[in-house]
Design a protein around this motif. Structure first.
Motif, PDB file in Angstrom:
ATOM      1  N   ARG A 172       6.982 -46.851 -52.586  1.00  0.00           N
ATOM      2  CA  ARG A 172       8.352 -47.039 -52.110  1.00  0.00           C
ATOM      3  C   ARG A 172       8.428 -47.298 -50.616  1.00  0.00           C
ATOM      4  O   ARG A 172       9.184 -48.153 -50.159  1.00  0.00           O
ATOM      5  CB  ARG A 172       9.192 -45.815 -52.483  1.00  0.00           C
ATOM      6  N   ASP A 173       7.669 -46.556 -49.833  1.00  0.00           N
ATOM      7  CA  ASP A 173       7.748 -46.709 -48.375  1.00  0.00           C
ATOM      8  C   ASP A 173       6.587 -47.555 -47.870  1.00  0.00           C
ATOM      9  O   ASP A 173       5.844 -47.159 -46.979  1.00  0.00           O
ATOM     10  CB  ASP A 173       7.749 -45.337 -47.695  1.00  0.00           C
ATOM     11  N   SER A 174       6.433 -48.738 -48.465  1.00  0.00           N
ATOM     12  CA  SER A 174       5.358 -49.635 -48.042  1.00  0.00           C
ATOM     13  C   SER A 174       5.963 -50.914 -47.492  1.00  0.00           C
ATOM     14  O   SER A 174       7.105 -51.280 -47.795  1.00  0.00           O
ATOM     15  CB  SER A 174       4.430 -49.967 -49.219  1.00  0.00           C
ATOM     16  N   TRP A 175       5.188 -51.582 -46.678  1.00  0.00           N
ATOM     17  CA  TRP A 175       5.571 -52.887 -46.123  1.00  0.00           C
ATOM     18  C   TRP A 175       5.942 -53.836 -47.267  1.00  0.00           C
ATOM     19  O   TRP A 175       6.960 -54.533 -47.215  1.00  0.00           O
ATOM     20  CB  TRP A 175       4.387 -53.404 -45.318  1.00  0.00           C
ATOM     21  N   SER A 176       5.120 -53.863 -48.306  1.00  0.00           N
ATOM     22  CA  SER A 176       5.364 -54.768 -49.426  1.00  0.00           C
ATOM     23  C   SER A 176       6.680 -54.461 -50.122  1.00  0.00           C
ATOM     24  O   SER A 176       7.455 -55.373 -50.447  1.00  0.00           O
ATOM     25  CB  SER A 176       4.217 -54.678 -50.428  1.00  0.00           C
ATOM     26  N   ALA A 177       6.938 -53.189 -50.385  1.00  0.00           N
ATOM     27  CA  ALA A 177       8.178 -52.819 -51.075  1.00  0.00           C
ATOM     28  C   ALA A 177       9.399 -53.216 -50.257  1.00  0.00           C
ATOM     29  O   ALA A 177      10.395 -53.714 -50.799  1.00  0.00           O
ATOM     30  CB  ALA A 177       8.196 -51.319 -51.353  1.00  0.00           C
ATOM     31  N   ARG A 178       9.323 -53.003 -48.953  1.00  0.00           N
ATOM     32  CA  ARG A 178      10.475 -53.355 -48.115  1.00  0.00           C
ATOM     33  C   ARG A 178      10.709 -54.861 -48.099  1.00  0.00           C
ATOM     34  O   ARG A 178      11.858 -55.322 -48.176  1.00  0.00           O
ATOM     35  CB  ARG A 178      10.254 -52.827 -46.683  1.00  0.00           C
ATOM     36  N   LEU A 179       9.637 -55.654 -48.011  1.00  0.00           N
ATOM     37  CA  LEU A 179       9.807 -57.103 -47.929  1.00  0.00           C
ATOM     38  C   LEU A 179      10.235 -57.683 -49.285  1.00  0.00           C
ATOM     39  O   LEU A 179      11.059 -58.598 -49.335  1.00  0.00           O
ATOM     40  CB  LEU A 179       8.522 -57.765 -47.438  1.00  0.00           C
ATOM     41  N   VAL A 180       9.693 -57.160 -50.363  1.00  0.00           N
ATOM     42  CA  VAL A 180      10.117 -57.614 -51.685  1.00  0.00           C
ATOM     43  C   VAL A 180      11.585 -57.275 -51.912  1.00  0.00           C
ATOM     44  O   VAL A 180      12.363 -58.094 -52.427  1.00  0.00           O
ATOM     45  CB  VAL A 180       9.237 -57.007 -52.795  1.00  0.00           C
ATOM     46  N   GLY A 181      11.987 -56.059 -51.517  1.00  0.00           N
ATOM     47  CA  GLY A 181      13.392 -55.685 -51.651  1.00  0.00           C
ATOM     48  C   GLY A 181      14.305 -56.608 -50.868  1.00  0.00           C
ATOM     49  O   GLY A 181      15.376 -57.011 -51.354  1.00  0.00           O
ATOM     50  N   ARG A 182      13.887 -56.980 -49.667  1.00  0.00           N
ATOM     51  CA  ARG A 182      14.678 -57.895 -48.859  1.00  0.00           C
ATOM     52  C   ARG A 182      14.763 -59.266 -49.533  1.00  0.00           C
ATOM     53  O   ARG A 182      15.830 -59.889 -49.566  1.00  0.00           O
ATOM     54  CB  ARG A 182      14.076 -58.049 -47.462  1.00  0.00           C
ATOM     55  N   ALA A 183      13.653 -59.735 -50.083  1.00  0.00           N
ATOM     56  CA  ALA A 183      13.656 -61.044 -50.745  1.00  0.00           C
ATOM     57  C   ALA A 183      14.589 -61.046 -51.949  1.00  0.00           C
ATOM     58  O   ALA A 183      15.313 -62.031 -52.187  1.00  0.00           O
ATOM     59  CB  ALA A 183      12.236 -61.405 -51.178  1.00  0.00           C
ATOM     60  N   LEU A 184      14.592 -59.977 -52.717  1.00  0.00           N
ATOM     61  CA  LEU A 184      15.475 -59.912 -53.877  1.00  0.00           C
ATOM     62  C   LEU A 184      16.936 -59.864 -53.450  1.00  0.00           C
ATOM     63  O   LEU A 184      17.802 -60.463 -54.104  1.00  0.00           O
ATOM     64  CB  LEU A 184      15.116 -58.694 -54.736  1.00  0.00           C
ATOM     65  N   ASP A 185      17.218 -59.188 -52.361  1.00  0.00           N
ATOM     66  CA  ASP A 185      18.591 -59.169 -51.831  1.00  0.00           C
ATOM     67  C   ASP A 185      19.013 -60.567 -51.372  1.00  0.00           C
ATOM     68  O   ASP A 185      20.143 -61.003 -51.620  1.00  0.00           O
ATOM     69  CB  ASP A 185      18.703 -58.188 -50.667  1.00  0.00           C
ATOM     70  N   VAL A 186      18.116 -61.261 -50.701  1.00  0.00           N
ATOM     71  CA  VAL A 186      18.406 -62.623 -50.229  1.00  0.00           C
ATOM     72  C   VAL A 186      18.679 -63.544 -51.413  1.00  0.00           C
ATOM     73  O   VAL A 186      19.634 -64.327 -51.411  1.00  0.00           O
ATOM     74  CB  VAL A 186      17.232 -63.157 -49.386  1.00  0.00           C
ATOM     75  N   ALA A 187      17.840 -63.452 -52.447  1.00  0.00           N
ATOM     76  CA  ALA A 187      18.022 -64.304 -53.621  1.00  0.00           C
ATOM     77  C   ALA A 187      19.339 -64.006 -54.321  1.00  0.00           C
ATOM     78  O   ALA A 187      20.042 -64.919 -54.768  1.00  0.00           O
ATOM     79  CB  ALA A 187      16.857 -64.121 -54.585  1.00  0.00           C
ATOM     80  N   ALA A 188      19.692 -62.725 -54.415  1.00  0.00           N
ATOM     81  CA  ALA A 188      20.930 -62.339 -55.094  1.00  0.00           C
ATOM     82  C   ALA A 188      22.164 -62.804 -54.339  1.00  0.00           C
ATOM     83  O   ALA A 188      23.197 -63.129 -54.942  1.00  0.00           O
ATOM     84  CB  ALA A 188      20.969 -60.822 -55.276  1.00  0.00           C
ATOM     85  N   ALA A 189      22.076 -62.856 -53.010  1.00  0.00           N
ATOM     86  CA  ALA A 189      23.233 -63.231 -52.193  1.00  0.00           C
ATOM     87  C   ALA A 189      23.424 -64.738 -52.105  1.00  0.00           C
ATOM     88  O   ALA A 189      24.513 -65.200 -51.735  1.00  0.00           O
ATOM     89  CB  ALA A 189      23.082 -62.653 -50.788  1.00  0.00           C
ATOM     90  N   ALA A 190      22.411 -65.501 -52.450  1.00  0.00           N
ATOM     91  CA  ALA A 190      22.505 -66.960 -52.352  1.00  0.00           C
ATOM     92  C   ALA A 190      23.405 -67.502 -53.453  1.00  0.00           C
ATOM     93  O   ALA A 190      23.449 -66.980 -54.566  1.00  0.00           O
ATOM     94  CB  ALA A 190      21.122 -67.583 -52.439  1.00  0.00           C
ATOM     95  N   GLY A 191      24.073 -68.586 -53.152  1.00  0.00           N
ATOM     96  CA  GLY A 191      24.999 -69.162 -54.118  1.00  0.00           C
ATOM     97  C   GLY A 191      24.355 -70.032 -55.171  1.00  0.00           C
ATOM     98  O   GLY A 191      24.985 -70.371 -56.177  1.00  0.00           O
ATOM     99  N   SER A 192      23.105 -70.413 -54.973  1.00  0.00           N
ATOM    100  CA  SER A 192      22.406 -71.293 -55.911  1.00  0.00           C
ATOM    101  C   SER A 192      20.904 -71.141 -55.695  1.00  0.00           C
ATOM    102  O   SER A 192      20.464 -70.628 -54.659  1.00  0.00           O
ATOM    103  CB  SER A 192      22.804 -72.750 -55.668  1.00  0.00           C
ATOM    104  N   PRO A 193      20.086 -71.575 -56.653  1.00  0.00           N
ATOM    105  CA  PRO A 193      18.641 -71.525 -56.451  1.00  0.00           C
ATOM    106  C   PRO A 193      18.192 -72.287 -55.206  1.00  0.00           C
ATOM    107  O   PRO A 193      17.309 -71.828 -54.469  1.00  0.00           O
ATOM    108  CB  PRO A 193      18.080 -72.153 -57.727  1.00  0.00           C
ATOM    109  N   ALA A 194      18.805 -73.454 -54.951  1.00  0.00           N
ATOM    110  CA  ALA A 194      18.428 -74.228 -53.770  1.00  0.00           C
ATOM    111  C   ALA A 194      18.753 -73.463 -52.494  1.00  0.00           C
ATOM    112  O   ALA A 194      17.957 -73.446 -51.539  1.00  0.00           O
ATOM    113  CB  ALA A 194      19.144 -75.578 -53.776  1.00  0.00           C
ATOM    114  N   ALA A 195      19.917 -72.828 -52.471  1.00  0.00           N
ATOM    115  CA  ALA A 195      20.297 -72.032 -51.303  1.00  0.00           C
ATOM    116  C   ALA A 195      19.371 -70.834 -51.149  1.00  0.00           C
ATOM    117  O   ALA A 195      19.027 -70.431 -50.027  1.00  0.00           O
ATOM    118  CB  ALA A 195      21.743 -71.563 -51.439  1.00  0.00           C
ATOM    119  N   ALA A 196      18.947 -70.270 -52.271  1.00  0.00           N
ATOM    120  CA  ALA A 196      18.018 -69.139 -52.222  1.00  0.00           C
ATOM    121  C   ALA A 196      16.683 -69.557 -51.618  1.00  0.00           C
ATOM    122  O   ALA A 196      16.095 -68.819 -50.817  1.00  0.00           O
ATOM    123  CB  ALA A 196      17.815 -68.576 -53.622  1.00  0.00           C
TER     124      ALA A 196
END
Length: 336
Positions: free
Chosen positions: A192-216
């Motif tokens: 949970r408190d690893s560099w990888s977990a934090r960056l993967v979590g950020r990537a999933l948040d970015v993908a979820a907030a994007a309006g389309s796959p291209a925007a993601a």
């Protein structure tokens, strides 16, 4: 769709992503677009899997020889047996693998062979680890355990964590019907408190907030890469981009693999990871037939001992080994 088809999909999907992404490795999306437009197919007639595919073959060989009881020393011996007589070659080999091989040849054994390296957190273990997920189909915890064993030969810390995430994701994808289950399995395998977990979590948040796959895709490239680091092979980055793209494209094989190819950075590895997960989720039937045929036989450009390996046959053998080991595990549990 059968489990056998999913096994073939995972291994062929890895190789397809690897071969498609090799020409764009190290490039930016703008450079890729300027040179090729959006890449939608192989760019050369002799396209083939690179070190990502060939080290996956070594991973599979170790698993077929030792099953779930495989040790890090077993993995080290598989590597040494494969390269002991090789002189030259190693075309496109990653730094992490070459450092590990040098360490093994000098007498270091795992985990020292993986931790005594400036590339201990590279994506070199994550790129090769899909066969573990195949062997441990439906058992992400066991997949993560064995992934750590294999990865310790060449990596430590986040280099190992990334491999565990990919192996767990592939293991769940072998039985899953929803791409979100695959993502969740990979995330759970990360400390949970690893560099990888934090960056993967950020990537999933970015993908979820994007309006389309291209925007993601655009947002992920802007937010996730470690532009301050001199190489584009850090495991946290590659894993985060692969999982973010996988989420954005809802695990669609063709779309997520091509997204990995066109995002640049360590594109062959990003596409290989995404291809293994999507191939396991949807089976080999989801991979265009011409792509499957292009990569089915390994070229051996990096590790000459892998030349001629039939990936379909290898996947079938892993499937049989996985079913057998699962049955033995169930008997052992019932007998307690």
């Amino acid at each position: 769709m059968t489990t056998l088809d999913r096994c073939r999909g995972a291994l062929l999907g890895l190789a397809v992503g690897d071969a498609l992404g090799a020409p764009t490795e190290g490039m930016t999306p703008a450079e890729i677009h300027a040179r090729y437009g959006r890449v939608t197919d192989f760019l050369t007639e002799d396209a083939a899997g690179t070190d990502d595919t060939e080290y996956a073959v070594l991973c599979a060989r170790g698993l077929l020889a030792h099953g779930r009881s495989i040790t890090a020393d077993d993995v080290a011996d598989v590597w040494l047996d494969a390269v002991a007589a090789q002189r030259g070659g190693f075309h496109g080999a990653g730094f992490s693998e070459m450092v590990a091989l040098a360490n093994l040849r000098s007498g270091l054994r795992p985990p020292q062979s993986g931790s005594d390296s400036y590339e201990m957190w590279s994506d070199g273990a994550a790129m090769r680890i899909a066969p573990v997920g195949i062997l441990c189909m439906g058992d992400p915890d066991e997949a993560a355990r064995i992934a750590a064993v294999d990865a310790s030969v060449s990596h430590a810390r986040d280099g190992v964590f990334g491999a565990q995430a990919v192996a767990a994701a592939v293991a769940v994808a072998m039985n899953a019907h929803d791409h979100r289950d695959v993502i969740d399995a990979g995330v759970r395998a990360l400390p949970r408190d690893s560099w990888s977990a934090r960056l993967v979590g950020r990537a999933l948040d970015v993908a979820a907030a994007a309006g389309s796959p291209a925007a993601a895709e655009e947002a992920l490239y802007a937010e996730i890469p470690l532009f301050h680091y001199p190489w584009a092979d850090a495991a946290p980055e590659a894993i985060a981009l692969a999982f973010g793209l996988f989420a954005a494209h809802r695990g669609d094989f063709t779309q997520v693999v091509l997204a990995g190819v066109n995002i640049g950075r360590d594109s062959d590895t990003i596409a290989a990871i995404a291809g293994a997960m999507a191939g396991a989720l949807h089976g080999a039937q989801a991979i265009p037939e011409r792509w499957r045929a292009q990569v089915a036989r390994v070229s051996g450009r990096c590790i000459t001992a892998t030349a001629g390996t039939d990936l379909v046959d290898l996947a079938d053998r892993l499937h049989d080994a996985g079913r057998q080991s699962s049955a033995l595990r169930e008997v052992a549990v019932d007998g307690r």
